[in-house]
Scaffold this active site. Structure first.
Site: not given
Ligand code: EPU
Length: 422
Positions: A22-23, A115, A120, A305, A397
């Site tokens: 998915k990701n 969420c 996030r 995850d 999802r």
């Molecule tokens: N963060 C910030 N600022 C930003 C971006 C992130 O503070 O601009 C923080 C977030 O709040 C969090 C940390 O950085 O505390 C890491 O978040 P990240 O941005 O890496 O998460 P994401 O990109 O929103 C993806 C996956 C998630 C997975 C996370 C961590 C996708 C579509 N989603 O989310 O997947 O948990 O990386 O590995 O790739 C899932 O599949 O169930 C899922 C939630």
């Protein structure tokens, strides 16, 4: 709305084919925007999130055709907007930002907001894109971005954000000159996106490591062959925990052990036997489950995850395990539901202490987010008696044909409509 009914206590034995990730699928679908033409993607999982992403592409004027090989036509982009009704359903819609700015010079993306698993924010996405020359204004719950010419830059991320790295990568490939992303996310899905963009003609080195170098090019085009999406490491990990928690023996086919190093190490410490093949992983357990301490971390650390799923397993040991969640501030939503099944867990801030219990017992529980739901399914598979899991749209999802795959390894699982006895 559907619910899942599980009669637990059966050791699961057999083979599970792992679906496309998915990701990886979500950013790849958005990346098609930067290369006008017809793209062909194989191994795209049939998931609600993938459907939402295809709807988003449709909304901006890029139609798709479903089938074993999904076709997406990005010849024309008519609108540069990711509207609230789609972003609300799926936060990953924020991945439209980088590609739309690169393709159209503008993007209007609804702010994802909070969420179930935390606030996030997307500040790192915006800062990285600003360094490439974009300007942003927030209005009406939307982030409105503009750029006249993308220019390469040195970007340091405060934390290795996965979708943040991906957004910046998808814009930097069309920026003039050289871009360096330091402290980049090193997840296999980022590596996959880099490889996909390179197949479109991009010049990226180091995707899948903390330092990514990009030499901008002036245009990109769809590759001649269909792209085959990598297997879902979290889906594989979840089925391997199903083997562990039921005292069974499951072989995940089409799984890459190199993407699951931390998870497999934890399963071994918990008392499982792990066999790592070229394109499969087998996990079995005959003895007791041992307590293990886990701290979630960016890749190659233990993935957030998989935290909820391991908590279900560690609920059934003869001792105490500590689980520290360092990525998301609110990712213990499953604890309250696991308690309903008889687990004994204390939470103090980002630290959960799991006091092992000899058994769990079926109950009615509520799914709160995708991975929390997976942990409830796992607990239900091990619990004595019947577990009813409500709100399973979260599972749709991220887990393709979950009930079918579980039944194929011997589980007594069925879907029924909520409100009906089933
Ligand atoms: N963060 C910030 N600022 C930003 C971006 C992130 O503070 O601009 C923080 C977030 O709040 C969090 C940390 O950085 O505390 C890491 O978040 P990240 O941005 O890496 O998460 P994401 O990109 O929103 C993806 C996956 C998630 C997975 C996370 C961590 C996708 C579509 N989603 O989310 O997947 O948990 O990386 O590995 O790739 C899932 O599949 O169930 C899922 C939630």
């Amino acid at each position: 709305m559907d619910k899942l009914l599980i009669e637990g206590g059966i050791p699961l034995v057999g083979r599970v084919p792992v679906s496309g990730a998915k990701n990886a699928a979500l950013p790849l679908l958005m990346a098609t925007i930067v290369a006008p033409g017809e793209h062909r993607l194989a191994n795209l999982p049939e998931l609600a999130d993938v459907e939402s992403m295809l709807s988003l592409l449709g909304r901006i004027g890029c139609p798709s055709l479903l089938g074993p090989i999904v076709r997406v036509d990005t010849s024309r982009v008519a609108w540069c907007e990711a509207p609230y009704d789609l972003v609300r359903k799926m936060r990953a819609s924020v991945l439209a930002l980088g590609p739309l700015l690169a393709r159209c010079g503008e993007a209007h993306v609804s702010l994802p907001g909070g969420c179930a698993i935390g606030v996030r924010p997307i500040d790192q996405h915006l800062r990285g894109l600003e360094a490439l020359g974009c300007t942003f204004r927030m209005e009406g719950g939307y982030v409105h971005g503009k750029v006249s010419k993308l220019k390469g830059a040195e970007i340091y991320l405060d934390m290795p954000t996965v979708t943040g790295t991906e957004n910046i990568l998808m814009a930097a490939v069309l920026a003039e000159g050289h871009t360096l992303i330091s402290n980049a996310a090193a997840e296999p899905e980022v590596e996959e996106l880099g490889a996909f963009l390179n197949s479109l003609g991009a010049k990226i080195e180091g995707a899948g490591t903390a330092t990514i170098r990009i030499e901008g090019v002036t245009s990109l085009a769809p590759p001649p062959r269909p792209w085959h999406i990598l297997p879902d490491r979290i889906e594989a990990g979840t089925y391997l925990v199903a083997a562990a928690i039921t005292g069974g023996d499951i072989t995940c086919e089409n799984a890459r052990a190199k993407d699951l190093v931390a998870v497999l190490a934890v399963l071994e410490r918990a008392g499982c036997t792990v066999e790592r093949g070229e394109d499969y992983i087998r996990v079995s357990r005959t003895g007791p489950v041992h307590p293990v301490n886990i701290t979630t971390a960016p890749h190659p650390g233990f993935p957030t995850d998989m935290q909820a799923q391991l908590m279900a397993l560690l609920s059934l040991t003869g001792g105490d395990s500590q689980i520290r969640e360092t990525i998301f501030e609110n990712r213990f939503m499953h604890v309250a539901e696991l308690l309903r099944l008889g687990a004994h867990i204390d939470v103090n801030g980002n630290l959960a202490t799991v006091h092992g219990v000899p058994e769990m017992r079926g109950a009615t529980v509520m799914a709160t987010d995708l991975r929390a739901s997976a942990s409830l399914v796992l607990a239900g598979l091990a619990a004595k008696g019947r577990t009813e899991i409500l709100r399973i749209y979260h599972l749709d999802r991220g887990y393709e044909h979950l009930a079918e795959k579980l039944r194929a390894v011997g589980a007594n699982v069925k879907r029924a409509e909520e409100g009906r006895p089933g």
